[in-house]
Design a protein around this motif. Sequence first.
Motif, PDB file in Angstrom:
ATOM      1  N   SER A 255      24.008  18.593  -1.510  1.00  0.00           N
ATOM      2  CA  SER A 255      24.531  18.328  -0.171  1.00  0.00           C
ATOM      3  C   SER A 255      23.592  17.515   0.708  1.00  0.00           C
ATOM      4  O   SER A 255      24.050  16.697   1.502  1.00  0.00           O
ATOM      5  N   ASP A 256      22.280  17.718   0.601  1.00  0.00           N
ATOM      6  CA  ASP A 256      21.374  16.960   1.461  1.00  0.00           C
ATOM      7  C   ASP A 256      21.275  15.500   1.049  1.00  0.00           C
ATOM      8  O   ASP A 256      20.685  14.688   1.755  1.00  0.00           O
ATOM      9  N   ASN A 257      21.888  15.151  -0.097  1.00  0.00           N
ATOM     10  CA  ASN A 257      21.874  13.766  -0.567  1.00  0.00           C
ATOM     11  C   ASN A 257      23.254  13.122  -0.566  1.00  0.00           C
ATOM     12  O   ASN A 257      23.443  12.074  -1.205  1.00  0.00           O
ATOM     13  N   LEU A 258      24.221  13.722   0.128  1.00  0.00           N
ATOM     14  CA  LEU A 258      25.550  13.120   0.135  1.00  0.00           C
ATOM     15  C   LEU A 258      26.263  13.414   1.439  1.00  0.00           C
ATOM     16  O   LEU A 258      26.004  14.408   2.121  1.00  0.00           O
ATOM     17  N   CYS A 259      27.172  12.512   1.785  1.00  0.00           N
ATOM     18  CA  CYS A 259      27.958  12.672   3.008  1.00  0.00           C
ATOM     19  C   CYS A 259      29.306  11.998   2.818  1.00  0.00           C
ATOM     20  O   CYS A 259      29.532  11.250   1.860  1.00  0.00           O
ATOM     21  N   PHE A 260      30.203  12.259   3.784  1.00  0.00           N
ATOM     22  CA  PHE A 260      31.536  11.658   3.781  1.00  0.00           C
ATOM     23  C   PHE A 260      31.661  10.808   5.029  1.00  0.00           C
ATOM     24  O   PHE A 260      31.576  11.313   6.150  1.00  0.00           O
ATOM     25  N   SER A 261      31.829   9.503   4.814  1.00  0.00           N
ATOM     26  CA  SER A 261      31.913   8.547   5.916  1.00  0.00           C
ATOM     27  C   SER A 261      33.239   7.804   5.804  1.00  0.00           C
ATOM     28  O   SER A 261      33.388   6.921   4.951  1.00  0.00           O
ATOM     29  N   GLY A 262      34.217   8.180   6.629  1.00  0.00           N
ATOM     30  CA  GLY A 262      35.544   7.612   6.499  1.00  0.00           C
ATOM     31  C   GLY A 262      36.121   7.979   5.150  1.00  0.00           C
ATOM     32  O   GLY A 262      36.140   9.148   4.770  1.00  0.00           O
ATOM     33  N   ASP A 263      36.552   6.965   4.381  1.00  0.00           N
ATOM     34  CA  ASP A 263      37.096   7.241   3.049  1.00  0.00           C
ATOM     35  C   ASP A 263      36.039   7.114   1.960  1.00  0.00           C
ATOM     36  O   ASP A 263      36.358   7.140   0.767  1.00  0.00           O
ATOM     37  N   ARG A 264      34.772   6.982   2.347  1.00  0.00           N
ATOM     38  CA  ARG A 264      33.685   6.851   1.384  1.00  0.00           C
ATOM     39  C   ARG A 264      32.983   8.187   1.156  1.00  0.00           C
ATOM     40  O   ARG A 264      32.744   8.939   2.097  1.00  0.00           O
TER      41      ARG A 264
ATOM     42  N   GLY B   7       0.822  -1.207   0.000  1.00  0.00           N
ATOM     43  CA  GLY B   7       0.000   0.000   0.000  1.00  0.00           C
ATOM     44  C   GLY B   7       0.850   1.248   0.000  1.00  0.00           C
ATOM     45  O   GLY B   7       1.770   1.388  -0.807  1.00  0.00           O
ATOM     46  N   LEU B   8       0.557   2.159   0.927  1.00  0.00           N
ATOM     47  CA  LEU B   8       1.204   3.470   0.932  1.00  0.00           C
ATOM     48  C   LEU B   8       2.352   3.594   1.923  1.00  0.00           C
ATOM     49  O   LEU B   8       2.930   4.676   2.053  1.00  0.00           O
ATOM     50  N   GLU B   9       2.715   2.497   2.632  1.00  0.00           N
ATOM     51  CA  GLU B   9       3.690   2.632   3.696  1.00  0.00           C
ATOM     52  C   GLU B   9       4.824   1.593   3.630  1.00  0.00           C
ATOM     53  O   GLU B   9       5.152   0.954   4.629  1.00  0.00           O
ATOM     54  N   PRO B  10       5.475   1.426   2.475  1.00  0.00           N
ATOM     55  CA  PRO B  10       6.642   0.540   2.453  1.00  0.00           C
ATOM     56  C   PRO B  10       7.755   1.132   3.314  1.00  0.00           C
ATOM     57  O   PRO B  10       7.812   2.345   3.543  1.00  0.00           O
ATOM     58  N   ILE B  11       8.637   0.268   3.791  1.00  0.00           N
ATOM     59  CA  ILE B  11       9.734   0.697   4.663  1.00  0.00           C
ATOM     60  C   ILE B  11      11.063   0.250   4.062  1.00  0.00           C
ATOM     61  O   ILE B  11      11.256  -0.943   3.770  1.00  0.00           O
ATOM     62  N   LEU B  12      11.962   1.206   3.878  1.00  0.00           N
ATOM     63  CA  LEU B  12      13.318   0.955   3.400  1.00  0.00           C
ATOM     64  C   LEU B  12      14.279   1.173   4.557  1.00  0.00           C
ATOM     65  O   LEU B  12      14.228   2.208   5.225  1.00  0.00           O
ATOM     66  N   VAL B  13      15.173   0.209   4.807  1.00  0.00           N
ATOM     67  CA  VAL B  13      16.115   0.291   5.913  1.00  0.00           C
ATOM     68  C   VAL B  13      17.539   0.294   5.359  1.00  0.00           C
ATOM     69  O   VAL B  13      17.917  -0.592   4.578  1.00  0.00           O
ATOM     70  N   LEU B  14      18.330   1.285   5.765  1.00  0.00           N
ATOM     71  CA  LEU B  14      19.693   1.474   5.272  1.00  0.00           C
ATOM     72  C   LEU B  14      20.658   1.614   6.444  1.00  0.00           C
ATOM     73  O   LEU B  14      20.234   1.788   7.594  1.00  0.00           O
ATOM     74  N   GLU B  15      21.944   1.600   6.138  1.00  0.00           N
ATOM     75  CA  GLU B  15      22.920   1.873   7.187  1.00  0.00           C
ATOM     76  C   GLU B  15      22.707   3.277   7.737  1.00  0.00           C
ATOM     77  O   GLU B  15      22.239   4.183   7.033  1.00  0.00           O
ATOM     78  N   ASP B  16      23.020   3.465   9.001  1.00  0.00           N
ATOM     79  CA  ASP B  16      22.865   4.757   9.663  1.00  0.00           C
ATOM     80  C   ASP B  16      24.075   5.625   9.350  1.00  0.00           C
ATOM     81  O   ASP B  16      25.196   5.326   9.771  1.00  0.00           O
ATOM     82  N   LEU B  17      23.865   6.708   8.609  1.00  0.00           N
ATOM     83  CA  LEU B  17      24.925   7.635   8.244  1.00  0.00           C
ATOM     84  C   LEU B  17      24.799   8.960   8.983  1.00  0.00           C
ATOM     85  O   LEU B  17      25.427   9.946   8.602  1.00  0.00           O
ATOM     86  N   SER B  18      24.004   8.988  10.045  1.00  0.00           N
ATOM     87  CA  SER B  18      23.783  10.255  10.753  1.00  0.00           C
ATOM     88  C   SER B  18      25.055  10.782  11.403  1.00  0.00           C
ATOM     89  O   SER B  18      25.166  11.981  11.688  1.00  0.00           O
ATOM     90  N   GLY B  19      26.038   9.907  11.647  1.00  0.00           N
ATOM     91  CA  GLY B  19      27.293  10.350  12.239  1.00  0.00           C
ATOM     92  C   GLY B  19      28.343  10.758  11.236  1.00  0.00           C
ATOM     93  O   GLY B  19      29.451  11.166  11.622  1.00  0.00           O
ATOM     94  N   ALA B  20      28.034  10.669   9.938  1.00  0.00           N
ATOM     95  CA  ALA B  20      28.976  11.065   8.897  1.00  0.00           C
ATOM     96  C   ALA B  20      29.018  12.591   8.787  1.00  0.00           C
ATOM     97  O   ALA B  20      28.210  13.303   9.404  1.00  0.00           O
ATOM     98  N   HIS B  21      29.942  13.106   7.981  1.00  0.00           N
ATOM     99  CA  HIS B  21      29.996  14.558   7.732  1.00  0.00           C
ATOM    100  C   HIS B  21      29.093  14.887   6.549  1.00  0.00           C
ATOM    101  O   HIS B  21      29.295  14.407   5.434  1.00  0.00           O
ATOM    102  N   TRP B  22      28.089  15.710   6.811  1.00  0.00           N
ATOM    103  CA  TRP B  22      27.159  16.158   5.782  1.00  0.00           C
ATOM    104  C   TRP B  22      27.450  17.632   5.483  1.00  0.00           C
ATOM    105  O   TRP B  22      27.211  18.489   6.328  1.00  0.00           O
ATOM    106  N   PRO B  23      27.978  17.946   4.315  1.00  0.00           N
ATOM    107  CA  PRO B  23      28.262  19.350   3.999  1.00  0.00           C
ATOM    108  C   PRO B  23      26.966  20.128   3.829  1.00  0.00           C
ATOM    109  O   PRO B  23      25.902  19.529   3.614  1.00  0.00           O
TER     110      PRO B  23
END
Length: 283
Positions: free
Chosen positions: A185-194, A81-97
Amino acid sequence: MVTERLTRAIGGPVARVMPFVGRGYTPARRMIVELADGSTVFAKQGVNEYTAGELRREHENYLRLHGSFMPRLRGWDDDGGLEPILVLEDLSGAHWPPPWRLDQVRKVLDTITAIAEQPVPDDMPALMVEWVGGGWNAVAEDPEPFLSLGMCTDRWLDRALPALTAAAESARLKGHSVLHLDVRSDNLCFSGDRTVLVDWNHACLANPEIDRAFFLPSMHAEGGPAPEEVATIDPAMVAVVAGFFACRAGLPPVPDAPGVRPIQRKQLEVALPWAIRALGLGA
């Protein structure tokens, strides 16, 4: 109910679900999910027909594409229906420009190249060329939304529009390389060397210069270097970028995403002068 669905999506018990507020321009529900072992993941849930469709497209692209530039897929649950759930790695601690450093800008440009070099999935859709490249034609048909922004006079537009339209129409948009198609910027971040890009719902096949050209105005608007300082972009493609934002930034707010028009205007404030310089149109 959401805890049960997250448990099913992840394949393990969930200890806590915390709302995540910040990035994103749609009303999709965003959550940081703590697992039984203390680790965390990030989850997005659809809330209406639009967000459900976008999440399904994004999930399809996580199955099609693979690389260090993508978040790790941790789970998926589709209610049909209208509420599928996508689960990803947590990148909230990465650097977001922002802020932006020159080396970070170069990393993003290198990552766009790496994405374009990926094997092409058989079922990857092609770019909708007119959606990206038809901006100045739309302005010609109805100039008032663009003129309402106060970025130029109607006399200047009458003089410059033929050159802008001709340039955009000559741009090479079609191609057979993978694009993210929403690099900012709201769609990209720097996590370690990634260098990691999120929100893969628009991915398609086209000319990878599109991703480079559309990234540069948003980066410069956030305090980064001018586009010409970091990349050489075909002036015709610069005209495409300016036209894309010119025909949209002055339109009424998007009902479910009121932040879209302001960010489009912010990018147009960089892209239009860039196009003027690239095409030698004068002030």
